[in-house]
Design an enzyme around this catalytic site. Structure first.
Site, PDB file in Angstrom:
ATOM      1  N   GLY A  20      43.519 -31.825 -27.411  1.00  9.31           N
ATOM      2  CA  GLY A  20      42.416 -30.902 -26.777  1.00  9.31           C
ATOM      3  C   GLY A  20      41.251 -31.411 -26.185  1.00  9.31           C
ATOM      4  N   GLY A  21      41.265 -32.602 -25.584  1.00 12.55           N
ATOM      5  CA  GLY A  21      40.208 -33.327 -25.163  1.00 12.55           C
ATOM      6  C   GLY A  21      40.016 -32.804 -23.728  1.00 12.55           C
ATOM      7  N   GLY A  23      41.735 -30.806 -19.767  1.00 12.10           N
ATOM      8  CA  GLY A  23      42.596 -29.701 -19.180  1.00 12.10           C
ATOM      9  C   GLY A  23      42.467 -28.420 -20.157  1.00 12.10           C
ATOM     10  N   ARG A  72      53.441 -39.118 -30.979  1.00  7.77           N
ATOM     11  CA  ARG A  72      54.720 -40.052 -31.193  1.00  7.77           C
ATOM     12  C   ARG A  72      54.879 -40.754 -32.646  1.00  7.77           C
ATOM     13  N   PHE A 102      55.528 -36.544 -15.303  1.00  5.59           N
ATOM     14  CA  PHE A 102      55.411 -36.717 -13.875  1.00  5.59           C
ATOM     15  C   PHE A 102      56.520 -36.391 -13.005  1.00  5.59           C
ATOM     16  N   SER A 110      64.062 -44.800 -15.514  1.00  4.99           N
ATOM     17  CA  SER A 110      64.627 -45.745 -16.417  1.00  4.99           C
ATOM     18  C   SER A 110      64.896 -44.579 -17.627  1.00  4.99           C
ATOM     19  N   TYR A 153      59.913 -23.429 -16.899  1.00  5.06           N
ATOM     20  CA  TYR A 153      61.185 -24.064 -16.683  1.00  5.06           C
ATOM     21  C   TYR A 153      61.784 -24.572 -17.906  1.00  5.06           C
ATOM     22  N   PRO A 196      51.079 -22.234 -13.025  1.00  6.42           N
ATOM     23  CA  PRO A 196      49.974 -23.049 -12.245  1.00  6.42           C
ATOM     24  C   PRO A 196      48.665 -22.938 -12.749  1.00  6.42           C
TER      25      PRO A 196
HETATM   26  C1  HXC Z   1      58.787 -43.312 -12.544  1.00  7.27           C
HETATM   27  C2  HXC Z   1      57.499 -43.832 -14.444  1.00  7.27           C
HETATM   28  C3  HXC Z   1      56.416 -43.146 -13.840  1.00  7.27           C
HETATM   29  C4  HXC Z   1      56.690 -42.540 -12.595  1.00  7.27           C
HETATM   30  C5  HXC Z   1      55.667 -43.919 -15.790  1.00  7.27           C
HETATM   31  N1  HXC Z   1      57.039 -44.347 -15.513  1.00  7.27           N
HETATM   32  N2  HXC Z   1      55.394 -43.253 -14.849  1.00  7.27           N
HETATM   33  N3  HXC Z   1      58.700 -43.850 -13.788  1.00  7.27           N
HETATM   34  N4  HXC Z   1      57.880 -42.744 -11.913  1.00  7.27           N
HETATM   35  N5  HXC Z   1      55.856 -41.946 -12.121  1.00  7.27           N
HETATM   36  C6  HXC Z   1      57.809 -44.936 -16.550  1.00  7.27           C
HETATM   37  C7  HXC Z   1      57.418 -46.253 -16.804  1.00  7.27           C
HETATM   38  O1  HXC Z   1      57.449 -47.396 -16.180  1.00  7.27           O
HETATM   39  C8  HXC Z   1      57.864 -46.663 -18.053  1.00  7.27           C
HETATM   40  O2  HXC Z   1      59.511 -46.998 -18.166  1.00  7.27           O
HETATM   41  C9  HXC Z   1      57.978 -45.476 -18.845  1.00  7.27           C
HETATM   42  O3  HXC Z   1      57.984 -44.375 -17.830  1.00  7.27           O
HETATM   43  C10 HXC Z   1      56.638 -45.120 -19.788  1.00  7.27           C
HETATM   44  O4  HXC Z   1      55.511 -45.298 -19.152  1.00  7.27           O
HETATM   45  P1  HXC Z   1      54.182 -45.786 -19.628  1.00  7.27           P
HETATM   46  O5  HXC Z   1      53.242 -46.013 -18.765  1.00  7.27           O
HETATM   47  O6  HXC Z   1      54.553 -46.980 -20.578  1.00  7.27           O
HETATM   48  O7  HXC Z   1      53.914 -44.721 -20.839  1.00  7.27           O
HETATM   49  P2  HXC Z   1      52.756 -43.981 -21.511  1.00  7.27           P
HETATM   50  O8  HXC Z   1      51.455 -45.217 -21.389  1.00  7.27           O
HETATM   51  O9  HXC Z   1      53.047 -43.811 -22.800  1.00  7.27           O
HETATM   52  O10 HXC Z   1      52.078 -42.943 -20.596  1.00  7.27           O
HETATM   53  C11 HXC Z   1      52.996 -41.720 -20.575  1.00  7.27           C
HETATM   54  C12 HXC Z   1      53.118 -40.905 -19.182  1.00  7.27           C
HETATM   55  C13 HXC Z   1      51.351 -40.888 -18.731  1.00  7.27           C
HETATM   56  C14 HXC Z   1      53.598 -39.636 -19.258  1.00  7.27           C
HETATM   57  C15 HXC Z   1      53.529 -41.798 -18.224  1.00  7.27           C
HETATM   58  O11 HXC Z   1      51.587 -40.128 -17.485  1.00  7.27           O
HETATM   59  C16 HXC Z   1      50.546 -40.170 -19.684  1.00  7.27           C
HETATM   60  O12 HXC Z   1      49.823 -40.543 -20.419  1.00  7.27           O
HETATM   61  N6  HXC Z   1      50.499 -38.737 -19.417  1.00  7.27           N
HETATM   62  C17 HXC Z   1      49.627 -37.720 -20.333  1.00  7.27           C
HETATM   63  C18 HXC Z   1      49.077 -36.743 -19.695  1.00  7.27           C
HETATM   64  C19 HXC Z   1      50.066 -35.918 -18.609  1.00  7.27           C
HETATM   65  O13 HXC Z   1      51.296 -36.486 -18.411  1.00  7.27           O
HETATM   66  N7  HXC Z   1      49.541 -34.567 -18.228  1.00  7.27           N
HETATM   67  C20 HXC Z   1      50.504 -33.716 -17.538  1.00  7.27           C
HETATM   68  C21 HXC Z   1      51.072 -32.801 -18.216  1.00  7.27           C
HETATM   69  S1  HXC Z   1      51.346 -31.468 -17.220  1.00  7.27           S
HETATM   70  P3  HXC Z   1      59.924 -48.692 -18.009  1.00  7.27           P
HETATM   71  O14 HXC Z   1      61.298 -48.612 -17.982  1.00  7.27           O
HETATM   72  O15 HXC Z   1      59.387 -49.111 -16.646  1.00  7.27           O
HETATM   73  O16 HXC Z   1      59.192 -49.234 -19.091  1.00  7.27           O
HETATM   74  C22 HXC Z   1      52.776 -30.732 -17.864  1.00  7.27           C
HETATM   75  C23 HXC Z   1      52.910 -29.398 -16.694  1.00  7.27           C
HETATM   76  C24 HXC Z   1      54.107 -28.827 -17.002  1.00  7.27           C
HETATM   77  O17 HXC Z   1      53.413 -30.982 -18.476  1.00  7.27           O
HETATM   78  C25 HXC Z   1      54.346 -27.460 -16.153  1.00  7.27           C
HETATM   79  C26 HXC Z   1      53.763 -27.635 -14.824  1.00  7.27           C
HETATM   80  C27 HXC Z   1      54.071 -26.127 -13.906  1.00  7.27           C
HETATM   81  P1  NAP Z   2      46.300 -32.736 -19.586  1.00  9.77           P
HETATM   82  O1  NAP Z   2      44.988 -32.414 -19.385  1.00  9.77           O
HETATM   83  O2  NAP Z   2      46.933 -33.700 -19.102  1.00  9.77           O
HETATM   84  O3  NAP Z   2      46.843 -32.556 -21.210  1.00  9.77           O
HETATM   85  C1  NAP Z   2      47.698 -33.232 -21.662  1.00  9.77           C
HETATM   86  C2  NAP Z   2      47.095 -33.778 -22.996  1.00  9.77           C
HETATM   87  O4  NAP Z   2      47.973 -34.314 -23.876  1.00  9.77           O
HETATM   88  C3  NAP Z   2      45.884 -34.835 -22.749  1.00  9.77           C
HETATM   89  O5  NAP Z   2      44.839 -34.637 -23.318  1.00  9.77           O
HETATM   90  C4  NAP Z   2      46.586 -36.211 -23.344  1.00  9.77           C
HETATM   91  O6  NAP Z   2      45.302 -36.912 -23.938  1.00  9.77           O
HETATM   92  C5  NAP Z   2      47.377 -35.655 -24.274  1.00  9.77           C
HETATM   93  N1  NAP Z   2      48.509 -36.650 -24.519  1.00  9.77           N
HETATM   94  C6  NAP Z   2      49.341 -37.158 -24.020  1.00  9.77           C
HETATM   95  N2  NAP Z   2      50.294 -37.948 -24.631  1.00  9.77           N
HETATM   96  C7  NAP Z   2      49.895 -38.001 -25.788  1.00  9.77           C
HETATM   97  C8  NAP Z   2      50.301 -38.484 -27.203  1.00  9.77           C
HETATM   98  N3  NAP Z   2      51.359 -39.457 -26.864  1.00  9.77           N
HETATM   99  N4  NAP Z   2      49.789 -38.380 -28.018  1.00  9.77           N
HETATM  100  C9  NAP Z   2      48.580 -37.354 -28.279  1.00  9.77           C
HETATM  101  N5  NAP Z   2      48.091 -36.803 -27.167  1.00  9.77           N
HETATM  102  C10 NAP Z   2      48.817 -36.893 -25.931  1.00  9.77           C
HETATM  103  O7  NAP Z   2      47.216 -31.472 -19.012  1.00  9.77           O
HETATM  104  P2  NAP Z   2      47.228 -30.072 -18.816  1.00  9.77           P
HETATM  105  O8  NAP Z   2      47.758 -29.320 -17.670  1.00  9.77           O
HETATM  106  O9  NAP Z   2      45.983 -29.427 -19.628  1.00  9.77           O
HETATM  107  O10 NAP Z   2      48.601 -29.755 -19.846  1.00  9.77           O
HETATM  108  C11 NAP Z   2      48.255 -28.625 -21.196  1.00  9.77           C
HETATM  109  C12 NAP Z   2      49.458 -28.249 -21.608  1.00  9.77           C
HETATM  110  O11 NAP Z   2      49.753 -27.159 -20.733  1.00  9.77           O
HETATM  111  C13 NAP Z   2      50.765 -29.042 -21.612  1.00  9.77           C
HETATM  112  O12 NAP Z   2      51.665 -28.837 -22.790  1.00  9.77           O
HETATM  113  C14 NAP Z   2      51.354 -28.983 -20.194  1.00  9.77           C
HETATM  114  O13 NAP Z   2      52.880 -29.315 -20.132  1.00  9.77           O
HETATM  115  C15 NAP Z   2      51.070 -27.285 -20.360  1.00  9.77           C
HETATM  116  N6  NAP Z   2      51.291 -26.742 -19.059  1.00  9.77           N
HETATM  117  C16 NAP Z   2      50.416 -26.884 -18.202  1.00  9.77           C
HETATM  118  C17 NAP Z   2      50.652 -26.262 -16.885  1.00  9.77           C
HETATM  119  C18 NAP Z   2      49.513 -26.330 -15.735  1.00  9.77           C
HETATM  120  O14 NAP Z   2      49.572 -25.598 -14.745  1.00  9.77           O
HETATM  121  N7  NAP Z   2      48.484 -27.055 -15.838  1.00  9.77           N
HETATM  122  C19 NAP Z   2      51.554 -25.444 -16.738  1.00  9.77           C
HETATM  123  C20 NAP Z   2      52.621 -25.345 -17.656  1.00  9.77           C
HETATM  124  C21 NAP Z   2      52.403 -25.707 -18.670  1.00  9.77           C
HETATM  125  P3  NAP Z   2      45.456 -38.474 -23.956  1.00  9.77           P
HETATM  126  O15 NAP Z   2      45.790 -39.008 -22.767  1.00  9.77           O
HETATM  127  O16 NAP Z   2      44.184 -38.896 -24.425  1.00  9.77           O
HETATM  128  O17 NAP Z   2      46.333 -38.781 -25.296  1.00  9.77           O
END
Ligand code: HXC
Ligand code: NAP
Length: 290
Positions: A20-21, A23, A72, A102, A110, A153, A196
């Site tokens: 909730g902090g 996006g 988690r 990502f 991996s 998706y 989006p």
């Molecule tokens: C390949 C990758 C990678 C990349 C990380 N990894 N990024 N592999 N390509 N770009 C691998 C790492 O090498 C590692 O594997 C494993 O993934 C875990 O990575 P960590 O960095 O240790 O993980 P962590 O610190 O827990 O971070 C999680 C994360 C990070 C998902 C990688 O991006 C994050 O914190 N994201 C949170 C916010 C977020 O993703 N928001 C977007 C939501 S948008 P190895 O084997 O090397 O140890 C969304 C939209 C959906 O969901 C729909 C859109 C239309």
């Molecule tokens: P975002 O800002 O990156 O939001 C993701 C949030 O999840 C961040 O606040 C992040 O905070 C938190 N998070 C990630 N890993 C976590 C963990 N292990 N424990 C607790 N919190 C964690 O991206 P967003 O676009 O707003 O996405 C919000 C939701 O909408 C997601 O479910 C996404 O799949 C969905 N969605 C987004 C889109 C779009 O176009 N933006 C489209 C379809 C669906 P911390 O890093 O501080 O933990």
């Protein structure tokens, strides 16, 4: 744009928003506060949560409880249940919004990378659902709402975001399964599938650098534009409110028609210049009898 609901529509209710902090979670929180709800926001970064809480409290006059919690980790989630109940007396709704994602060719991933996304998205939603669900069921509290943020998706699948697609599909199955099982406890379970909506978190990981210009997202959407956060936040507010009290097991798509356009076999005919259709019609008609 103001909210479609009246200002006190969620007065006396407490909603937990994971992620909730930032996006979309932050925007949802703002709307819930405007409608009178108390909101508990969680994620891994307490400093980000505290900043958001301060800003939104100032903007809306509402009350926000920021709590650090990695979804988690089940013990940390249980602590959120305790702290939110202690602060507000009860919790009425859970929005499973936290996610990790990502883009990557799947063969480059991996096992750990795959697992990381499944753990955040699927297991994170499971952990929060279990912890709050058990609490509500044990206490015999009713009139509760779980809302899961998935994406389109979840049912079509998608290359290059395969861990996320698998996890979101699981969350959708969780949504529908518990709608059937937990309805008897007065717990509704629904999902929203956004198309989006620009956020820093999603855009930086899904459309980095020049990709954003190269792949113009608006062209994929029949309405020709991206979503506005307010549009999503209003839908979310409705689905966690008592006004949607008979909606259970539903997934509401809010994507300007994006997935339907992507799904239809001949939607690429958008690319035909309008002036070409006379000639095309003539060619097709001339096949009569052949
Ligand atoms: C390949 C990758 C990678 C990349 C990380 N990894 N990024 N592999 N390509 N770009 C691998 C790492 O090498 C590692 O594997 C494993 O993934 C875990 O990575 P960590 O960095 O240790 O993980 P962590 O610190 O827990 O971070 C999680 C994360 C990070 C998902 C990688 O991006 C994050 O914190 N994201 C949170 C916010 C977020 O993703 N928001 C977007 C939501 S948008 P190895 O084997 O090397 O140890 C969304 C939209 C959906 O969901 C729909 C859109 C239309
Ligand atoms: P975002 O800002 O990156 O939001 C993701 C949030 O999840 C961040 O606040 C992040 O905070 C938190 N998070 C990630 N890993 C976590 C963990 N292990 N424990 C607790 N919190 C964690 O991206 P967003 O676009 O707003 O996405 C919000 C939701 O909408 C997601 O479910 C996404 O799949 C969905 N969605 C987004 C889109 C779009 O176009 N933006 C489209 C379809 C669906 P911390 O890093 O501080 O933990």
């Amino acid at each position: 744009m103001e909210s479609m609901m009246r200002p006190d529509a969620l007065k006396g209710r407490t909603i937990v928003v994971t992620g909730g902090g930032t996006g979309l979670g932050r925007s949802m929180t703002g709307t819930l506060l405007e409608l009178g709800a108390n909101v508990c926001i969680t994620s891994r970064k307490l400093d980000v949560l505290e900043g958001t809480a301060r800003e939104l409290e100032k903007a809306t006059g509402g009350t926000v409880l920021p709590l650090a919690c990695d979804v988690r980790n089940y013990a940390e989630v249980e602590q959120v249940v305790k702290s939110a109940n202690a602060r507000f007396g009860k919790v009425d709704g859970l929005i499973n919004n936290a996610a990790g994602n990502f883009i990557s060719p799947t063969e480059r991933l991996s096992s750990k990378a795959f697992q990381t996304i499944i753990d955040i998205v699927l297991m994170g939603s499971v952990n929060c659902t279990l912890a709050f669900g058990k609490d509500w069921i044990t206490k015999g509290e009713r009139d509760k709402a779980i809302l899961n943020i998935v994406t389109t998706y979840a049912w079509t699948g998608s290359g290059y975001v395969v861990p996320s697609a698998c996890a979101k599909a699981g969350v959708l199955a969780l949504t529908r399964s518990l709608a059937a099982e937990w309805g008897k406890y007065g717990i509704r379970s629904n999902a929203v599938a956004p198309g989006p909506f620009p956020t820093k978190g999603a855009w930086s990981r899904l459309m980095p650098g020049e990709m954003l210009e190269k792949f113009d997202m608006t062209k994929r959407v029949p309405l020709g534009r991206l979503g506005e956060h307010r549009e999503l936040a209003d839908l979310v507010a409705y689905l966690v409110s008592p006004y949607s009290g008979y909606v259970n097991g539903e997934v509401v798509t809010i994507d300007g028609g994006e997935w339907i356009k992507g799904g239809g076999q001949f939607n690429m005919l958008d690319m035909v210049e309008p002036g070409m259709w006379d000639a095309i019609e003539q060619m097709v008609r001339s096949t009569k009898g052949s």
